[in-house]
Write an enzyme that holds these catalytic residues in place. Structure first.
Site, short mmCIF file in Angstrom:
data_model
loop_
_atom_site.label_atom_id
_atom_site.label_comp_id
_atom_site.label_asym_id
_atom_site.label_seq_id
_atom_site.Cartn_x
_atom_site.Cartn_y
_atom_site.Cartn_z
N ASP A 175 -29.16 166.59 70.62
CA ASP A 175 -28.80 166.85 72.13
C ASP A 175 -30.26 166.59 72.61
OD1 ASP A 175 -26.63 168.78 73.97
OD2 ASP A 175 -27.69 167.01 74.68
C1 GLC Z 1 -26.94 166.91 77.87
C2 GLC Z 1 -25.90 167.74 77.11
C3 GLC Z 1 -25.15 166.54 76.37
C4 GLC Z 1 -25.35 165.13 76.82
C5 GLC Z 1 -26.76 164.69 76.66
C6 GLC Z 1 -27.01 163.39 77.28
O1 GLC Z 1 -28.03 167.88 77.91
O2 GLC Z 1 -25.79 168.78 76.51
O3 GLC Z 1 -23.78 167.13 76.32
O4 GLC Z 1 -24.43 164.45 76.22
O5 GLC Z 1 -27.64 165.73 77.27
O6 GLC Z 1 -27.05 163.27 78.48
#
Ligand code: GLC
Length: 754
Positions: free
Chosen positions: A293
């Site tokens: 993430d």
């Molecule tokens: C965010 C989220 C995730 C998302 C990623 C990219 O922090 O936790 O669900 O897909 O970053 O935006």
């Protein structure tokens, strides 16, 4: 004889086609593996590491950019082939620009993946996922994701970071809006439907994009519902509640998995070998790749698990996190870690092969610009068919919570309708959170929807919901004091026959980073509701919110309550058609609504405990100031039709398949759809079993006066559970079974699993 001959021929043909299809797919896979291995052999260590590196687009940020992140360095890495994927790049032209740099200026020209959070639509927005989950309509959910993929692919995106399948029982957590509620069985079915919608059936098509099931794993159990907080769950909860939707996603051939910010048993998911290697890539044989993430790699430093970015890179890579999103850890440290023998080259090669395989499957090497067709962008965005599908999904997502004296549906000739509430005139909040790709203020508001249907209405705001306009990454500033417009609203209500009140949450009061300690109507809305109630009791309360709310006062006083969530682009039209009867509501909630936030976490599939009570004295599991039951239970939702269940029959003669039959009659004069639900409870087992577990459902249309018989089959797959060793077991014994209209209302019986 002839009939049998035909059947046999058909059967043979079917077997032959299946064999051929499997053969072709095996050949294709072998061909891709050969290409992957051939390319891998040409790559330098830097180029391999480059494939494991994902950067945010240089236009948008959906998370905290690392302290040292900067666009110049990103461009340098892009030109050196040190970037395998990007996210948040907007528009076909920008996608083409970046793809041309990588394809034409790097040594091997390996195309990029373009990721984006396409959660509930891209331009045309569907209801937030929690709302759509209340439709229990897998076909409609799949179609919504298919359309989201069509629009996303039309603007150059080939990878969505969805579906989010985090089971959660805590409405304080802002990301409940993004999932499918509290049940793993339903959550598994819905996640698989979304994956099928996003990925389609043919990756050679430029409308198929790869899905990314997230967040692996346990993120929805953040303590106290506070986003990014510690997760500490038991083994049985992990295996029986948290993991099943991810396993279902792998079985639905999801191509990527995103790990999560939280720890599991004290180890951050990004550095968690048990999750990523033992379970996902080991037991489940997942062949795709894992992406971290946003920054979850470097966050292992804050967790106290990595002493610095270099060790974070070592821990994440060795634990099976194949691609690093915005930590800069792999691109900065993996080379020296491999050279120092801290990370084996086999770990790198495995990760890179997983990534390259998906790029080949997407056809990006054959045509890196297959998603860069500007004509498609113009033709498909906000296409009329997409708008129609959004309206249909919205209608299917509206839950009728209360309808005293059948006040609804209203007749179109109804005069003197007052509409009160800031959200009635809001074209932004109804779009919900997680809609970075869409355009602000594009929802049909409730006011517009009511006017479109020809309703005779007069509007008064009553009170602002927020004190100042809020843009995406900011906290919402709720109006806690200004009641200056109450008087005008009260005056209007006094002279009206019916009052439609639209109250709830701002679209950015839920979503990532948006947890709440209260579950009441935010700001001065509760006071407004009570003030209007004092002068006119004929209130239709329309809720617009991203999480279950504790609306106990409203439930005790207000005759009609409609849960309209945040329904996306067609919000106003869907709500108006429901209030005036063109749409007969059929949705059922997929997350329990608490009576008060003090009951949270609250969920239907709980254990019985050793003191279920009730008892005359205090020594049993209860509160002194509130009952245990939710305000509205999982699976609850009303209709304008009336459905009567009867004639529950159980046939447990075949130990491989227990058959359950039930009859449902529509005793009203209005055709409608009923979501019949089947729950089981194994009375005694080697691990205590929940008092109820959803193990079947059927959404069925029943005409006025019509009767239908439904059959549910229970096999080992439904009756078994995971033991604390993570093995799926089926134990003989007595089961309660209930079939009904919610998790609290149905016909009950018992059977014996031999
Ligand atoms: C965010 C989220 C995730 C998302 C990623 C990219 O922090 O936790 O669900 O897909 O970053 O935006």
């Amino acid at each position: 004889m002839k009939f049998q001959f035909v059947t046999k021929t058909k059967l043979l043909l079917l077997l032959l086609c299946t064999h051929l299809a499997l053969n072709i797919s095996a050949q294709t896979n072998n061909a891709i593996d050969t290409k992957v291995n051939t390319l891998l052999a040409k790559m330098t260590l830097e180029e391999k590491i480059g494939q494991m590196n994902q950067y945010n687009g240089f236009w948008e940020v959906t998370g905290p950019t690392p302290k040292e992140g900067n666009a110049k360095e990103k461009y340098d890495h892009l030109k050196k082939g040190m970037v395998g994927a990007v996210l948040n790049v907007k528009g076909v032209e920008n996608v083409r620009k970046l793809q041309e740099i990588v394809v034409n200026e790097t040594r091997l020209g390996i195309p990029l993946l373009f990721g984006f959070d396409v959660i509930h639509g891209h331009k045309t927005l569907f209801p937030i996922p929690l709302a759509s989950s209340c439709s229990w309509d897998l076909e409609a959910i799949e179609k919504s994701s298919r359309i989201a993929a069509i629009e996303a692919s039309a603007v150059g995106i080939n990878w969505t970071f969805a579906p989010m399948v985090d089971i959660t029982r805590d409405a304080r957590w802002g990301r409940v809006m993004e999932g499918a509620g509290e049940d793993p069985y339903l959550g598994s079915k819905i996640g698989a439907a979304q994956i099928k919608g996003f990925q389609g059936t043919d990756f050679s098509s430029n409308s198929s994009i790869i899905a990314c099931v997230k967040h692996f794993a346990g993120y929805g159990f953040a303590e106290a519902g506070r986003d990014y907080n510690t997760v500490d769950v038991g083994t049985s909860t992990l295996y029986n509640i948290i993991l099943p939707p991810f396993k279902a996603a792998v079985e639905a051939d999801v191509k990527t998995v995103m790990n999560s910010f939280n720890v599991l048993n004290g180890i951050p998911a990004t550095g968690n070998k048990f999750l990523q290697r033992d379970i996902l890539k080991g037991k489940w044989n997942f062949k795709g790749f894992v992406v971290s993430d946003w920054g979850s790699g470097y966050e292992m430093i804050d967790h106290g698990y990595a002493k610095n970015l270099k060790q974070a890179a070592e821990l994440a890579a060795n634990a099976g996190s194949d691609m690093d999103m915005e930590s800069y850890s792999y691109v900065r440290h993996l080379k020296e870690l491999v050279e120092a023998g801290k990370v084996d080259i086999a770990v790198i090669d495995d990760a890179v092969k997983r990534i390259l395989r998906i790029k080949y499957e997407l056809g990006l090497f054959d045509n890196p610009y297959k998603y860069c067709d500007a004509k498609r962008e113009k033709e498909l965005i906000y296409h009329a068919d997409h708008i129609a599908a959004s309206l249909d999904m919205a209608k299917k997502s509206i839950v009728l919570l209360k309808n005293e004296n059948n006040l609804l549906p209203l007749v179109k000739t109804q005069k003197n309708i007052a509409v009160i509430g800031a959200l009635a005139n809001d074209k932004n909040s109804p779009l919900g959170s997680w809609r970075i790709g869409s355009d602000d203020n594009t929802a049909i508001s409730v006011l517009e929807g009511l006017k479109n249907i020809g309703a005779n209405i007069t509007y008064a705001k009553g009170a602002e919901l927020i004190t100042a306009p809020t843009s995406f990454p900011e906290e919402v500033k709720v109006n806690e004091t200004d009641k200056s417009e109450f008087t005008a609203a009260i005056k209007l209500a006094k002279k009206s026959d019916v009052v439609i009140m639209v109250l709830g949450e701002h679209g950015f009061q839920s979503g990532e980073g948006r947890s709440r300690t209260k579950l009441d109507l935010p700001g001065v809305q509760q006071q407004l509701l009570e003030a209007i109630y004092k002068v006119n009791k004929n209130i239709v309360l329309v809720l617009m919110n991203g999480r279950p709310l504790a609306i106990t006062w409203a439930n005790e006083h207000i005759p009609v309550i409609v849960e309209a969530w945040q329904l996306g682009s067609q919000t106003g039209n869907a709500i108006a058609s429901t209030l005036f009867g063109d749409n007969n509501p059929s949705a059922k909630i997929t997350m329990s609504f608490p009576r008060s936030v003090g009951q949270v976490p609250i969920y239907y599939n709980h254990y019985n405990t050793g003191r279920p009570g009730p008892k005359s004295e205090v020594f049993w599991s209860h509160y002194g100031d509130e009952i245990n039951q939710p305000l509205y239970p999982f699976g609850y939702g009303l209709s304008y039709s009336k459905f009567e269940y009867s004639n529950l029959k159980i046939d447990d003669s075949n130990p491989q398949k227990v058959k359950i039959f039930v009859t449902i009659k529509n005793t009203s004069t209005i055709a409608g759809e009923e979501i019949a639900q089947l729950y089981i409870h194994q009375k005694i087992a080697s691990i205590v079993r929940p008092v109820k577990e959803l193990k079947g459902f059927s959404k069925v249309k029943i005409n006025a006066g019509e009767t239908k018989e439904l059959e549910f089959d229970l096999t080992d797959k439904e009756l078994g559970f995971y033991n604390n060793e993570g093995n799926f077991v089926v134990e003989a014994g007595a089961f309660d079974v209930m079939v009904g209209t919610s998790s609290e209302q149905g016909l009950v019986g018992v059977f014996n699993k031999k």
